[in-house]
Write a protein that holds these residues in place. Structure first.
Motif, PDB file in Angstrom:
ATOM      1  N   VAL A 144      -8.394   4.841 -11.477  1.00 60.10           N
ATOM      2  CA  VAL A 144      -7.892   3.459 -11.532  1.00 60.10           C
ATOM      3  C   VAL A 144      -6.952   3.258 -10.337  1.00 60.10           C
ATOM      4  N   ARG A 145      -7.206   2.205  -9.538  1.00 61.23           N
ATOM      5  CA  ARG A 145      -6.375   1.938  -8.359  1.00 61.23           C
ATOM      6  C   ARG A 145      -4.983   1.482  -8.808  1.00 61.23           C
ATOM      7  N   ALA A 184      -3.084   9.640 -17.497  1.00 57.15           N
ATOM      8  CA  ALA A 184      -2.588  10.098 -16.198  1.00 57.15           C
ATOM      9  C   ALA A 184      -3.606  11.045 -15.566  1.00 57.15           C
ATOM     10  N   GLU A 185      -3.651  10.963 -14.210  1.00 55.96           N
ATOM     11  CA  GLU A 185      -4.627  11.736 -13.440  1.00 55.96           C
ATOM     12  C   GLU A 185      -4.512  13.237 -13.714  1.00 55.96           C
ATOM     13  N   ASP A 186      -3.277  13.732 -13.892  1.00 50.22           N
ATOM     14  CA  ASP A 186      -3.076  15.173 -14.066  1.00 50.22           C
ATOM     15  C   ASP A 186      -3.506  15.681 -15.458  1.00 50.22           C
ATOM     16  N   ARG A 187      -3.923  14.736 -16.305  1.00 48.49           N
ATOM     17  CA  ARG A 187      -4.402  15.164 -17.639  1.00 48.49           C
ATOM     18  C   ARG A 187      -5.934  15.196 -17.698  1.00 48.49           C
ATOM     19  N   ALA A 215       0.835  -1.213   0.000  1.00 47.73           N
ATOM     20  CA  ALA A 215       0.000   0.000   0.000  1.00 47.73           C
ATOM     21  C   ALA A 215       0.868   1.261   0.000  1.00 47.73           C
ATOM     22  N   GLU A 216       1.951   1.228   0.782  1.00 49.55           N
ATOM     23  CA  GLU A 216       2.856   2.396   0.838  1.00 49.55           C
ATOM     24  C   GLU A 216       3.481   2.658  -0.528  1.00 49.55           C
ATOM     25  N   LEU A 217       3.920   1.585  -1.150  1.00 53.65           N
ATOM     26  CA  LEU A 217       4.628   1.731  -2.427  1.00 53.65           C
ATOM     27  C   LEU A 217       3.689   2.234  -3.519  1.00 53.65           C
ATOM     28  N   THR A 218       2.496   1.663  -3.555  1.00 52.91           N
ATOM     29  CA  THR A 218       1.581   2.026  -4.641  1.00 52.91           C
ATOM     30  C   THR A 218       0.972   3.416  -4.429  1.00 52.91           C
ATOM     31  N   ALA A 219       1.000   3.896  -3.171  1.00 53.25           N
ATOM     32  CA  ALA A 219       0.442   5.223  -2.883  1.00 53.25           C
ATOM     33  C   ALA A 219       1.221   6.318  -3.610  1.00 53.25           C
ATOM     34  N   ASN A 220       2.481   6.073  -3.861  1.00 50.19           N
ATOM     35  CA  ASN A 220       3.312   7.092  -4.495  1.00 50.19           C
ATOM     36  C   ASN A 220       3.280   7.045  -6.021  1.00 50.19           C
ATOM     37  N   VAL A 221       2.600   6.026  -6.561  1.00 47.12           N
ATOM     38  CA  VAL A 221       2.552   5.919  -8.016  1.00 47.12           C
ATOM     39  C   VAL A 221       1.541   6.937  -8.539  1.00 47.12           C
ATOM     40  N   GLN A 222       1.914   7.641  -9.620  1.00 47.41           N
ATOM     41  CA  GLN A 222       0.994   8.624 -10.177  1.00 47.41           C
ATOM     42  C   GLN A 222      -0.301   7.930 -10.592  1.00 47.41           C
ATOM     43  N   GLY A 223      -1.440   8.478 -10.102  1.00 49.26           N
ATOM     44  CA  GLY A 223      -2.729   7.859 -10.358  1.00 49.26           C
ATOM     45  C   GLY A 223      -3.143   7.942 -11.834  1.00 49.26           C
ATOM     46  N   LYS A 224      -4.101   7.077 -12.188  1.00 48.95           N
ATOM     47  CA  LYS A 224      -4.620   7.083 -13.558  1.00 48.95           C
ATOM     48  C   LYS A 224      -6.127   7.193 -13.505  1.00 48.95           C
ATOM     49  N   ILE A 225      -6.704   7.663 -14.601  1.00 41.59           N
ATOM     50  CA  ILE A 225      -8.164   7.686 -14.678  1.00 41.59           C
ATOM     51  C   ILE A 225      -8.600   6.979 -15.955  1.00 41.59           C
ATOM     52  N   GLU A 226      -9.835   6.489 -15.911  1.00 39.69           N
ATOM     53  CA  GLU A 226     -10.398   5.822 -17.088  1.00 39.69           C
ATOM     54  C   GLU A 226     -11.611   6.632 -17.555  1.00 39.69           C
ATOM     55  N   LEU A 227     -11.603   7.018 -18.834  1.00 42.08           N
ATOM     56  CA  LEU A 227     -12.719   7.775 -19.410  1.00 42.08           C
ATOM     57  C   LEU A 227     -13.434   6.903 -20.430  1.00 42.08           C
TER      58      LEU A 227
END
Lengths: 258, 313
Positions: B290-291, B266-269, B224-236
């Protein structure tokens, strides 16, 4: 004996038996029975001489082949097949593994030689119809042959600790052949001068003296073997085995098992 | 006291005919495994996992650094008696039966006679080889050999169990059984340290993982710690059969199925993507975060090229 060494030795013996190493006894039995029947028909008064010579030489050759070809694989095969990983990660020290392997093959060769000895004496009884007092010296010759096996096994293990099986076989077999002529090498050293003398003398001391361990011809002629020679040969073989095994352990202790 | 402490362990091999060319298999590695945890050691093939494990087990000598197991050195037989080890793709004396092999290992581990016989019998049952105990190992399948390997590793009731690729070559049922067994070992209070390149197994089982790549530690911690730092993604997902060119340029993935289009980016887009869809007059159906999975983290540390190489092995 250390229990772990004993367990490894027992397993090495079991492997040899299950790999049908002792099947060579069938070939030996056929050879001895064929030779005894043939000699009985064509020889006059020299049946004993021929049977002892042929029998003991066959015991020696069969044993040497087994000692070399199993000895060279004792360590390298375990590394190649990675069976060693689950042994050395237990409370087993590397020297215990090497020593156990040595005793396992030595035990195999001893059992093999005992069976062959029974064959030699059976052939002797067949051609002479009775045992003679001088036949007792055959046991001494067999004892010397076993000492040869111990030296060759220790050498094969030594080579196997750092070399490939093929190269180990070449080294061990070459040393056996040269060792059989070590008396000639000593004679050459005595006659040579300068650097040649020094080199020949050094080689004569390093190479195992199998000449001194070969009393087959004199025993076949019914000549006795002195107690002094038995003692010297025993001490010599034990020291040689100890040194070769120590070398194998020293190399193996430092070896990375990739 | 930690179960395993790896203190700057490193390994350099010298290769070539004259052994002059140095090849670094492992850069100095610092790692601590607590008692009672399941620790996953991840990395693509050739990352240095097996080299590390072999150094930990005393099979390969380190070029530098040291390791402590239960506070002692692995060269001490008393420490080795507390450790169980399963090598990668194990091979055993195939002239022995499974029972004989376990008896032999029990003898070498110093288990007394009567207790040993009982343990061997129970262990064969535990790994599902009760019926095959008297069959020579040369007649065993790969999966059965793996079970024998696990049995020999835990026969002497060790405090620490080290498995090198325990799921390798197993079918889905076999993998499930190994996973269950690792969980049982944890419940028994044992420390389990295992290497794998099957990320789903590590994610499902491990309290903590470490990721190794090209001999270097790339990350260590709870999943959980490791994946928390991964840049999030979204699905449209929107109605239509095509994607605007501007959206294609910023999307990681695009899939057209029937009369809907799905894009992962990417989440920031997110804001830019929504603007593009609006300007194009397309009707948005859904927007879902996306988790991040361990695989995402792994990719971010190792790179997709190495993953495909590892997954193929």
């Amino acid at each position: 004996m250390n229990r772990r060494v004993l367990h490894i030795a027992r397993n090495t013996f079991r492997e040899a038996v299950r790999d049908r190493v002792l099947y060579n006894l069938i070939a030996f039995a056929l050879l001895m029975s064929g030779a005894a029947i043939l000699v009985g028909q064509i020889s006059i008064d020299i049946e004993r001489l021929v049977v002892i010579n042929l029998g003991l030489t066959a015991v020696s050759l069969f044993g040497v082949v087994i000692a070399i070809f199993i000895g060279i694989g004792l360590v390298s095969k375990e590394i190649d097949r990675r069976t060693l990983y689950t042994i050395l990660t237990r409370p087993v020290r590397r020297w215990e593994f090497i020593t156990g392997k040595f005793f396992g093959l030595a035990g195999t060769l001893l059992v093999n030689t005992l069976c062959m000895a029974v064959g030699v004496f059976a052939a002797l009884l067949y051609v002479s119809h009775r045992f003679q007092r001088a036949d007792g010296w055959v046991l001494v010759a067999l004892y010397f042959i076993v000492l040869q096996f111990l030296i060759i096994t220790a050498l094969a293990l030594l080579f196997s600790a750092f070399s490939t099986p093929l190269m180990s076989a070449v080294f061990a077999f070459a040393l056996f052949v040269v060792g059989c002529f070590s008396e000639d090498l000593r004679g050459f050293a005595a006659m040579a001068h300068g650097a040649e003398k020094w080199l020949a003398t050094a080689a004569a001391y390093v190479i195992p003296n199998f000449s001194a361990l070969n009393v087959i011809t004199s025993v076949a002629h019914g000549q006795p073997v002195s107690g002094q020679l038995v003692l010297y040969n025993t001490i010599y073989a034990l020291i040689y085995v100890l040194m070769a095994l120590s070398g194998a352990v020293l190399i193996f202790e430092r070896r990375n098992l990739k | 006291m930690p179960a395993i402490e790896i203190l700057g362990l490193e390994k350099t091999y010298h290769v070539g005919f004259w052994r002059k060319q140095a090849k670094r298999a492992l850069h100095p590695l610092q790692l601590t495994v607590a008692e009672g945890e399941i620790f996953g050691f991840l990395g693509p093939n050739g990352a240095g996992k097996t080299t590390t494990i072999k150094m930990l087990m005393g099979l390969v000598f380190p070029s530098g650094g040291t390791a402590r197991v239960l506070g002692g050195s692995i060269s001490d037989p008393a420490v080795r008696a507390q450790v169980g080890f399963l090598p990668e793709q194990p091979y055993f004396y195939d002239y022995l039966t499974a029972r004989e092999l376990l008896e032999y290992y029990g003898q070498l581990s110093g288990i007394p006679g009567q207790e040993r016989r009982q343990k061997v019998k129970a262990m064969l049952e535990r790994v599902g080889l009760g019926e095959a105990g008297n069959v020579q190992l040369r007649k065993f399948s790969k999966g059965m050999l793996q079970r024998v390997g696990i049995a020999q590793a835990i026969l002497h009731d060790p405090k620490i169990v080290i498995f090198d690729e325990p799921m390798s070559g197993l079918d889905p049922m076999g993998r499930r059984e190994v996973r269950d067994l690792i969980e049982q070992l944890k419940q028994e209070g044992k420390t389990v340290f295992f290497s794998t390149h099957i990320l789903s197994d590590a994610e499902a089982l491990c309290d903590r993982v470490a990721i190794l790549h090209q001999g270097q530690l790339r990350g260590v911690g709870a999943v959980a710690e490791l994946t928390a730092n991964v840049q999030g993604k979204i699905e449209l997902i929107w109605s239509g059969t095509t994607a605007p060119a501007a959206l294609k340029a910023i999307s990681a993935e695009l899939h057209v199925s029937g009369d809907t289009v799905r894009a992962v980016l990417a989440e920031d887009r997110q804001e830019s993507a929504l603007d593009i869809l609006k300007q194009s007059g397309l009707r948005l159906i859904s927007l879902t975060p996306v988790r991040s999975s361990l695989e995402d983290y792994f990719v971010s540390q190792v790179g997709p090229d190495k993953i495909s190489a590892g997954a193929g092995s």
